[in-house]
Scaffold this motif. Structure first.
Motif, PDB file in Angstrom:
ATOM      1  N   ASP A  46      43.112  20.522 -11.925  1.00  0.00           N
ATOM      2  CA  ASP A  46      44.416  19.961 -11.572  1.00  0.00           C
ATOM      3  C   ASP A  46      45.251  19.931 -12.841  1.00  0.00           C
ATOM      4  OD1 ASP A  46      44.446  17.274 -12.849  1.00  0.00           O
ATOM      5  OD2 ASP A  46      42.732  16.939 -11.543  1.00  0.00           O
TER       6      ASP A  46
ATOM      7  N   LYS B  32      45.859  19.985  -5.936  1.00  0.00           N
ATOM      8  CA  LYS B  32      46.549  18.688  -5.887  1.00  0.00           C
ATOM      9  C   LYS B  32      48.042  18.847  -6.167  1.00  0.00           C
ATOM     10  CE  LYS B  32      42.291  16.328  -7.283  1.00  0.00           C
ATOM     11  NZ  LYS B  32      41.649  15.180  -7.842  1.00  0.00           N
TER      12      LYS B  32
ATOM     13  N   ASP C 163      50.231  18.436  -4.171  1.00  0.00           N
ATOM     14  CA  ASP C 163      50.943  17.374  -3.430  1.00  0.00           C
ATOM     15  C   ASP C 163      51.321  16.198  -4.313  1.00  0.00           C
ATOM     16  OD1 ASP C 163      48.302  15.331  -2.397  1.00  0.00           O
ATOM     17  OD2 ASP C 163      47.924  17.288  -3.235  1.00  0.00           O
ATOM     18  N   ILE C 164      50.623  16.007  -5.441  1.00  0.00           N
ATOM     19  CA  ILE C 164      50.986  14.850  -6.272  1.00  0.00           C
ATOM     20  C   ILE C 164      51.728  15.250  -7.555  1.00  0.00           C
ATOM     21  CG2 ILE C 164      49.360  13.170  -5.326  1.00  0.00           C
ATOM     22  CD1 ILE C 164      47.421  13.847  -7.548  1.00  0.00           C
TER      23      ILE C 164
ATOM     24  N   LYS D  58      58.093  16.181  -7.654  1.00  0.00           N
ATOM     25  CA  LYS D  58      58.828  17.224  -6.911  1.00  0.00           C
ATOM     26  C   LYS D  58      59.864  17.957  -7.770  1.00  0.00           C
ATOM     27  CE  LYS D  58      56.828  16.647  -2.863  1.00  0.00           C
ATOM     28  NZ  LYS D  58      55.499  16.438  -3.431  1.00  0.00           N
TER      29      LYS D  58
ATOM     30  N   SER E 197      47.318  22.780  -2.422  1.00  0.00           N
ATOM     31  CA  SER E 197      46.833  21.435  -2.126  1.00  0.00           C
ATOM     32  C   SER E 197      45.788  21.534  -1.027  1.00  0.00           C
ATOM     33  CB  SER E 197      47.981  20.524  -1.684  1.00  0.00           C
ATOM     34  OG  SER E 197      47.437  19.365  -1.109  1.00  0.00           O
TER      35      SER E 197
ATOM     36  N   GLU F  99      43.923  10.095  -8.858  1.00  0.00           N
ATOM     37  CA  GLU F  99      44.332   9.968  -7.456  1.00  0.00           C
ATOM     38  C   GLU F  99      45.836  10.212  -7.298  1.00  0.00           C
ATOM     39  OE1 GLU F  99      42.082   8.164  -4.726  1.00  0.00           O
ATOM     40  OE2 GLU F  99      40.915   9.553  -5.945  1.00  0.00           O
ATOM     41  N   LYS F 100      46.582   9.697  -8.272  1.00  0.00           N
ATOM     42  CA  LYS F 100      48.037   9.882  -8.251  1.00  0.00           C
ATOM     43  C   LYS F 100      48.498  10.130  -9.672  1.00  0.00           C
ATOM     44  CE  LYS F 100      48.921   6.446  -4.736  1.00  0.00           C
ATOM     45  NZ  LYS F 100      48.690   5.041  -4.950  1.00  0.00           N
ATOM     46  N   TYR F 101      49.665  10.784  -9.789  1.00  0.00           N
ATOM     47  CA  TYR F 101      50.208  10.974 -11.129  1.00  0.00           C
ATOM     48  C   TYR F 101      51.352   9.994 -11.335  1.00  0.00           C
ATOM     49  CZ  TYR F 101      47.967  15.600 -10.847  1.00  0.00           C
ATOM     50  OH  TYR F 101      47.091  16.631 -10.709  1.00  0.00           O
ATOM     51  N   ARG F 102      51.591   9.731 -12.585  1.00  0.00           N
ATOM     52  CA  ARG F 102      52.687   8.845 -12.917  1.00  0.00           C
ATOM     53  C   ARG F 102      53.530   9.577 -13.948  1.00  0.00           C
ATOM     54  NH1 ARG F 102      51.070   3.364 -15.670  1.00  0.00           N
ATOM     55  NH2 ARG F 102      53.147   2.602 -16.101  1.00  0.00           N
TER      56      ARG F 102
ATOM     57  N   HIS G  83      47.664   7.711 -12.680  1.00  0.00           N
ATOM     58  CA  HIS G  83      48.415   6.528 -12.232  1.00  0.00           C
ATOM     59  C   HIS G  83      47.897   5.216 -12.817  1.00  0.00           C
ATOM     60  CE1 HIS G  83      44.910   6.438  -9.710  1.00  0.00           C
ATOM     61  NE2 HIS G  83      45.242   5.268  -9.232  1.00  0.00           N
TER      62      HIS G  83
END
Ligand SMILES: Nc1nc2c(ncn2[C@@H]2O[C@H](COP(=O)(O)OP(=O)(O)OP(=O)(O)O)[C@@H](O)[C@H]2O)c(=O)[nH]1
Ligand SMILES: [Mg+2]
Length: 294
Positions: free
Chosen positions: A69, A94, A96-97, A100, A125, A204-207, A238
């Motif tokens: 990723d 991934k 999707d995270i 955008k 993804s 799990e998520k990006y920040r 995240h």
């Protein structure tokens, strides 16, 4: 000898503390997978030797789909990618995270240039199935493929979504323990144990956040201490902790950033720096020509 359909380990009913244990040898899953699937429990195992996995894959001689990723792209991982002799692609899962506002075509070109890669690179993804037709096409063209790459990058999730397999997936490292051969339609797809590079931690998520540094303060970014003056953009897992305190200790490593660069954070994530900047940091860090902007 039967194998666990979740992680590929040989099943055994003799040693409850050893891998592959199950009460009954005709069970489909080992106890470790059972606990991961039903109780979301982490049962740690020792890391495998990355280059032993590479050797095995090179010997298989199959088309290689290498998955990672974007927050874990670093020199060590790309070195592993480059050590495959077979035909190969780099797949960044991934998508999707990924924020955008980042253009994937732009990122692709920059990654190729930053790491001097001539092979194809795809963003996909496995979760939202975005762009997985690219992977389907590779499987159709090559008939036999192997998925390998970083631990927790989503290899088993991707195979489950492409086939009707029931591989164990989890947010923990080292979920897949051995090579797993999957026959699907006219194709053969192998799953493989993931590589652990640096202090890998699943994301799990990006920040994404921008910050103005002030050299009166020392900033702690997920365990790395840094100070300097100027604007930075952080691409972080995240759950990274961010804090700052008045500068009362000296940091020993100096970084003189003179072109658009990313500083790689060893536990995942990176700092994007657009303008010239002098920084002091608490440990030696890898710097690359930025994959975000030029
Ligand atoms: N957001 C997002 N999460 C994903 C995606 N694909 C996989 N994941 C998550 O990433 C984690 C790891 O997935 P796995 O499929 O177990 O990863 P793996 O590469 O097989 O890991 P190892 O077997 O340890 O090498 C799980 O929490 C998945 O739900 C994706 O496309 N998007
Ligand atoms: Mg896996």
């Amino acid at each position: 000898m039967s194998k666990c359909i979740g992680c590929g380990i040989k099943l055994q009913n003799e040693n409850i503390n050893a891998l592959g244990y199950t009460k009954k040898l005709d069970n489909l899953y080992c106890e470790r997978c059972f606990k991961t699937i039903h109780y979301n429990k982490e049962i740690k195992v020792s890391n495998q030797d990355n280059y032993q996995i590479v050797d095995k894959i090179n010997k298989l001689g199959l088309f290689t789909i290498f998955i990672t990723d974007i927050l874990h792209l670093n020199e060590e991982l790309i070195k592993l990618f480059k050590s495959f002799n077979n035909k190969k692609v780099l797949v960044i899962n991934k998508s999707d995270i990924i924020p955008k506002n980042l253009k994937l075509e732009h990122l692709t070109l920059n990654i190729k240039e930053s790491y001097n890669i001539n092979n194809d690179i795809f963003f996909i993804s496995a979760k939202s199935k975005n762009n997985i037709n690219k992977i389907i096409k590779l499987i159709e063209e090559n008939k036999k493929v192997i998925l390998c790459g970083e631990t927790s990058s989503g290899k088993s999730t991707l195979i489950n979504s492409l086939t009707d397999s029931l591989l164990t997936t989890s947010k923990y490292n080292n979920t897949t323990l051995d090579f797993i051969k999957i026959k699907y339609l006219d194709y053969i797809i192998y799953d493989s144990p993931g590589f652990i590079v640096s202090n890998f931690k699943n994301v799990e998520k990006y920040r994404l956040l921008t910050k103005t540094l002030n050299s009166k303060y020392i900033y702690d970014i997920g365990g790395i201490k840094i100070t300097g003056d100027g604007n930075i953009t952080l691409f972080l897992p995240h759950d990274y902790l961010l804090s700052s305190k008045k500068d009362n200790s000296s940091l020993i490593y100096e970084l003189d950033i003179k072109s658009v660069s990313d500083i790689i954070l060893p536990n995942g994530g990176f700092i994007f720096i657009k303008n010239n900047m002098k920084l002091k940091v608490s440990q030696e860090l890898e710097i690359r020509k930025s994959i975000i902007g030029r």
